[in-house]
Scaffold this active site. Structure first.
Site, PDB file in Angstrom:
ATOM      1  N   LYS A  71       0.861  -1.206   0.000  1.00 31.14           N
ATOM      2  CA  LYS A  71       0.000   0.000   0.000  1.00 31.14           C
ATOM      3  C   LYS A  71       0.888   1.245   0.000  1.00 31.14           C
ATOM      4  O   LYS A  71       0.670   2.168  -0.784  1.00 31.14           O
ATOM      5  CB  LYS A  71      -0.894   0.014   1.242  1.00 31.14           C
ATOM      6  CG  LYS A  71      -1.549   1.349   1.536  1.00 31.14           C
ATOM      7  CD  LYS A  71      -2.443   1.344   2.751  1.00 31.14           C
ATOM      8  CE  LYS A  71      -1.733   1.595   4.034  1.00 31.14           C
ATOM      9  NZ  LYS A  71      -1.380   2.988   4.329  1.00 31.14           N
ATOM     10  N   ASN A  72       1.898   1.248   0.841  1.00 34.34           N
ATOM     11  CA  ASN A  72       2.708   2.457   1.040  1.00 34.34           C
ATOM     12  C   ASN A  72       3.737   2.706  -0.043  1.00 34.34           C
ATOM     13  O   ASN A  72       4.351   3.767  -0.065  1.00 34.34           O
ATOM     14  CB  ASN A  72       3.365   2.438   2.427  1.00 34.34           C
ATOM     15  CG  ASN A  72       2.327   2.604   3.524  1.00 34.34           C
ATOM     16  OD1 ASN A  72       1.157   2.890   3.245  1.00 34.34           O
ATOM     17  ND2 ASN A  72       2.733   2.398   4.762  1.00 34.34           N
TER      18      ASN A  72
ATOM     19  N   CYS B  90      -4.497  12.583  12.977  1.00 30.57           N
ATOM     20  CA  CYS B  90      -5.278  11.347  12.947  1.00 30.57           C
ATOM     21  C   CYS B  90      -5.076  10.710  14.320  1.00 30.57           C
ATOM     22  O   CYS B  90      -4.444  11.271  15.203  1.00 30.57           O
ATOM     23  CB  CYS B  90      -4.797  10.433  11.827  1.00 30.57           C
ATOM     24  SG  CYS B  90      -3.233   9.700  12.189  1.00 30.57           S
TER      25      CYS B  90
ATOM     26  N   ARG C 266       0.795  14.674  13.209  1.00 31.53           N
ATOM     27  CA  ARG C 266       1.226  14.433  11.812  1.00 31.53           C
ATOM     28  C   ARG C 266       1.270  15.726  11.008  1.00 31.53           C
ATOM     29  O   ARG C 266       0.521  15.934  10.059  1.00 31.53           O
ATOM     30  CB  ARG C 266       0.312  13.372  11.201  1.00 31.53           C
ATOM     31  CG  ARG C 266       0.358  12.108  12.061  1.00 31.53           C
ATOM     32  CD  ARG C 266      -0.282  10.921  11.462  1.00 31.53           C
ATOM     33  NE  ARG C 266       0.486  10.393  10.354  1.00 31.53           N
ATOM     34  CZ  ARG C 266       0.087   9.350   9.641  1.00 31.53           C
ATOM     35  NH1 ARG C 266      -1.054   8.784   9.911  1.00 31.53           N
ATOM     36  NH2 ARG C 266       0.808   8.902   8.635  1.00 31.53           N
TER      37      ARG C 266
ATOM     38  N   ASP D 208       5.034   0.570  12.143  1.00 31.28           N
ATOM     39  CA  ASP D 208       3.813  -0.053  11.602  1.00 31.28           C
ATOM     40  C   ASP D 208       3.649  -1.506  12.040  1.00 31.28           C
ATOM     41  O   ASP D 208       2.635  -2.117  11.723  1.00 31.28           O
ATOM     42  CB  ASP D 208       3.814   0.017  10.068  1.00 31.28           C
ATOM     43  CG  ASP D 208       3.560   1.429   9.589  1.00 31.28           C
ATOM     44  OD1 ASP D 208       3.732   1.693   8.397  1.00 31.28           O
ATOM     45  OD2 ASP D 208       3.207   2.282  10.428  1.00 31.28           O
TER      46      ASP D 208
ATOM     47  N   ARG E   7      -8.543  -0.578   4.878  1.00 28.10           N
ATOM     48  CA  ARG E   7      -7.632   0.432   4.315  1.00 28.10           C
ATOM     49  C   ARG E   7      -6.258  -0.171   4.025  1.00 28.10           C
ATOM     50  O   ARG E   7      -5.542   0.295   3.155  1.00 28.10           O
ATOM     51  CB  ARG E   7      -7.454   1.600   5.296  1.00 28.10           C
ATOM     52  CG  ARG E   7      -8.662   2.484   5.465  1.00 28.10           C
ATOM     53  CD  ARG E   7      -8.322   3.725   6.268  1.00 28.10           C
ATOM     54  NE  ARG E   7      -7.223   4.453   5.620  1.00 28.10           N
ATOM     55  CZ  ARG E   7      -6.565   5.456   6.212  1.00 28.10           C
ATOM     56  NH1 ARG E   7      -6.868   5.820   7.436  1.00 28.10           N
ATOM     57  NH2 ARG E   7      -5.600   6.094   5.575  1.00 28.10           N
TER      58      ARG E   7
HETATM   59  C1  EPZ Z   1       4.323   6.959   6.362  1.00 21.06           C
HETATM   60  O1  EPZ Z   1       3.540   7.998   6.923  1.00 21.06           O
HETATM   61  C2  EPZ Z   1       3.415   5.738   6.285  1.00 21.06           C
HETATM   62  N1  EPZ Z   1       2.265   6.039   5.438  1.00 21.06           N
HETATM   63  C3  EPZ Z   1       2.942   5.357   7.682  1.00 21.06           C
HETATM   64  O2  EPZ Z   1       2.179   4.148   7.566  1.00 21.06           O
HETATM   65  C4  EPZ Z   1       4.170   5.064   8.548  1.00 21.06           C
HETATM   66  O3  EPZ Z   1       3.741   4.763   9.860  1.00 21.06           O
HETATM   67  C5  EPZ Z   1       5.088   6.292   8.557  1.00 21.06           C
HETATM   68  O4  EPZ Z   1       5.446   6.639   7.201  1.00 21.06           O
HETATM   69  C6  EPZ Z   1       6.371   6.048   9.344  1.00 21.06           C
HETATM   70  O5  EPZ Z   1       7.066   4.968   8.783  1.00 21.06           O
HETATM   71  C7  EPZ Z   1       2.398   5.952   4.090  1.00 21.06           C
HETATM   72  O6  EPZ Z   1       3.455   5.679   3.570  1.00 21.06           O
HETATM   73  C8  EPZ Z   1       1.162   6.230   3.286  1.00 21.06           C
HETATM   74  P1  EPZ Z   1       6.371  10.346   8.442  1.00 21.06           P
HETATM   75  P2  EPZ Z   1       4.107   9.522   6.924  1.00 21.06           P
HETATM   76  O7  EPZ Z   1       6.266  11.624   7.688  1.00 21.06           O
HETATM   77  O8  EPZ Z   1       4.891   9.773   5.701  1.00 21.06           O
HETATM   78  C9  EPZ Z   1       6.363  13.592  11.902  1.00 21.06           C
HETATM   79  C10 EPZ Z   1       0.245   2.821   7.677  1.00 21.06           C
HETATM   80  O9  EPZ Z   1      -0.304   2.250   8.626  1.00 21.06           O
HETATM   81  N2  EPZ Z   1       6.291  14.610  10.829  1.00 21.06           N
HETATM   82  O10 EPZ Z   1       7.563   9.476   8.231  1.00 21.06           O
HETATM   83  O11 EPZ Z   1       2.960  10.424   7.222  1.00 21.06           O
HETATM   84  C11 EPZ Z   1       5.117  12.744  11.991  1.00 21.06           C
HETATM   85  O12 EPZ Z   1       4.141  13.390  12.775  1.00 21.06           O
HETATM   86  C12 EPZ Z   1       0.772   4.233   7.855  1.00 21.06           C
HETATM   87  O13 EPZ Z   1       0.406   2.303   6.567  1.00 21.06           O
HETATM   88  C13 EPZ Z   1       6.371  15.955  11.178  1.00 21.06           C
HETATM   89  O14 EPZ Z   1       6.481  16.293  12.350  1.00 21.06           O
HETATM   90  O15 EPZ Z   1       5.067   9.472   8.191  1.00 21.06           O
HETATM   91  C14 EPZ Z   1       5.628  11.477  12.654  1.00 21.06           C
HETATM   92  O16 EPZ Z   1       5.687  11.674  14.046  1.00 21.06           O
HETATM   93  C15 EPZ Z   1       0.488   4.773   9.237  1.00 21.06           C
HETATM   94  N3  EPZ Z   1       6.301  16.887  10.188  1.00 21.06           N
HETATM   95  C16 EPZ Z   1       7.058  11.345  12.085  1.00 21.06           C
HETATM   96  O17 EPZ Z   1       7.399  12.645  11.587  1.00 21.06           O
HETATM   97  C17 EPZ Z   1       6.183  16.550   8.869  1.00 21.06           C
HETATM   98  O18 EPZ Z   1       6.146  17.449   8.001  1.00 21.06           O
HETATM   99  C18 EPZ Z   1       7.185  10.351  10.938  1.00 21.06           C
HETATM  100  O19 EPZ Z   1       6.187  10.670   9.991  1.00 21.06           O
HETATM  101  C19 EPZ Z   1       6.096  15.170   8.539  1.00 21.06           C
HETATM  102  C20 EPZ Z   1       6.163  14.217   9.533  1.00 21.06           C
END
Ligand code: EPZ
Length: 418
Positions: free
Chosen positions: A22-23, A116, A121, A306, A398
């Site tokens: 998915k990701n 969420c 996020r 995850d 999802r």
């Molecule tokens: C991706 O989300 C995945 N989703 C998530 O999987 C996964 O948990 C996550 O990466 C971490 O590996 C998809 O790929 C669609 P991040 P993403 O930006 O990109 C903070 C699932 O179940 N952050 O790496 O949104 C954020 O709040 C989902 O498949 C900021 O602060 O994750 C988090 O604490 C859930 N500012 C951390 O960084 C930003 O601008 C990592 O988030 C961006 C992120």
């Protein structure tokens, strides 16, 4: 609201074909907005999120379709320069639409994704980097309004203050058509990011990865080429943990162990046995589950956030004050109160969950809250005596293609109820 009913205890025995990631699918489908022409993206899982993304791309004016597991792109020329709140609020991943669209069009508006259940996020890492590339960003009425003054984006040398999968993907996509060479440091290097890069390079991009540095040489244009999405390592890890929790024996087909090297080492320390059947088929079994002292989630190649909820559930009957530390998201313990409804003995202090062994777990009515937490409820239900009802299973739909059919085929007494 759909539910699933599981009669426990049950043991996972049989074989499962792992679906496409998915990701990896979501950013690859979105990256097609950067390119001209048409192509087929194969091995895309038929999930609520991938179907939802198809509706967003159609809403923008793209000529796309999704049949079985193939995403068909006829044209990704967009007519509408705005991704609306009703879409973005339901799928945060859609924020990476901004990078490609502001690269090809002078102006684009996208709803702020909002938080969420697993955390706030933010998208500051995305927007700060886009501003450095010459994009004017205005936040107004819950929308990000992006405007490009120049003919092309400026290349950047930029170190992300924090590792972010989405921000890495958004900015590397924007840099593919920028006016020069960009160097992004402290990038996410998850297999899903690498699959996106492989697809873009097939389409004519010039992207190189060295450790956590990604170098992108801007090109004039990209042309769509066919691609097959990598297998879903998180789906695979979820079923492996379910096998360990129920002392089962499971063969996974279309599985790449190289995407789960560290988790598999941890699971083998817990008693998992792995037998290679072919290049992409592996048998997993676990007769006795040993307690795990402590594990902390980290960015790839560390232990994936995850697979955190699923690992907590798997240890409910074998733990010895086992600790799980969640370092990626600030609120990814929403499954804990639900697991307690099965009789689990778990305490939380700050970012650390401590699991105490529970001899018996009993079926209960519980609530799914996010994709991965929901799978931890399935694992707990399979370890419990009696009937479990899981509400709001759209969270599972999802992220886990045909999870009920796959589990039923492996001996689990599971059924969907309206
Ligand atoms: C991706 O989300 C995945 N989703 C998530 O999987 C996964 O948990 C996550 O990466 C971490 O590996 C998809 O790929 C669609 P991040 P993403 O930006 O990109 C903070 C699932 O179940 N952050 O790496 O949104 C954020 O709040 C989902 O498949 C900021 O602060 O994750 C988090 O604490 C859930 N500012 C951390 O960084 C930003 O601008 C990592 O988030 C961006 C992120």
């Amino acid at each position: 609201m759909q539910t699933v009913v599981i009669q426990g205890p049950s043991t996972l025995k049989g074989q499962i074909n792992i679906s496409g990631s998915k990701n990896a699918s979501l950013p690859i489908m979105i990256s097609s907005l950067l390119a001209k022409g048409s192509c087929l993206i194969n091995n895309v899982p038929n999930l609520r999120d991938t179907r939802f993304l198809v509706s967003i791309l159609k809403d923008l004016g793209c000529l796309v379709d999704f049949q079985k597991n193939t995403f068909i792109i006829k044209s990704t020329v967009i007519k509408k320069k705005s991704a609306d709140y009703k879409y973005v609020s339901q799928m945060r991943a859609s924020i990476v639409i901004l990078g490609p669209t502001i690269t090809r069009y002078k102006k684009f508006k996208i709803a702020l994704p909002g938080g969420c259940s697993i955390g706030t996020r933010g998208i500051d890492l995305h927007l700060d980097a886009l501003k450095l590339m010459g994009i004017k960003i205005l936040i107004r009425n819950g929308y990000v309004i992006a405007e490009r003054k120049k003919n092309k984006l400026d290349p950047i040398i930029h170190k992300f203050p924090k590792i972010s999968v989405g921000a890495t993907q958004n900015i590397l996509m924007a840099a593919t058509l920028a006016n020069g060479i960009s160097k992004l440091k402290n990038c996410a290097i998850e297999p899903e990011v690498i699959d996106l890069i492989n697809f873009l390079n097939k389409c004519g991009a010039n992207i190189k990865v060295k450790n956590r540095t990604i170098t992108i040489k801007g090109v004039r244009e990209l042309k769509l080429e066919n691609h097959k999405v990598i297998p879903d390592r998180i789906e695979a890890g979820s079923y492996i943990l379910a096998t360990m929790a129920t002392k089962g024996r499971l063969t996974l087909n279309n599985f790449n162990p190289n995407d789960l090297t560290f988790p598999l080492k941890i699971y083998q320390d817990m008693g998992l046995k792995i037998k290679k059947i072919s290049k992409s088929s592996y048998e997993f079994n676990c007769k006795t589950l040993k307690p795990l002292k402590k594990i902390s989630t980290k960015e790839f190649p560390g232990y994936p956030t995850d697979l955190q909820a699923q690992l907590v559930a798997t240890q409910l009957k074998s733990a010895l004050k086992s600790k799980v530390v969640e370092n990626i998201f600030e609120n990814r313990f929403i499954h804990i109160p639900e697991l307690r409804r099965f009789g689990a003995n778990i305490s939380i202090i700050g970012k650390t969950v401590t699991i105490h062994k529970t001899l018996n777990l009993f079926g209960a009515e519980v609530m799914a809250t996010d994709i991965r937490a929901s799978f931890s409820l399935i694992i707990a239900a399979m370890m419990s005596k009696g009937t479990t009802v899981i509400n709001r299973i759209y969270h599972l739909d999802r992220g886990y293609e045909e999870f009920d059919l796959k589990l039923k085929k492996c001996g689990v007494n599971i059924s969907r109820k309206k």
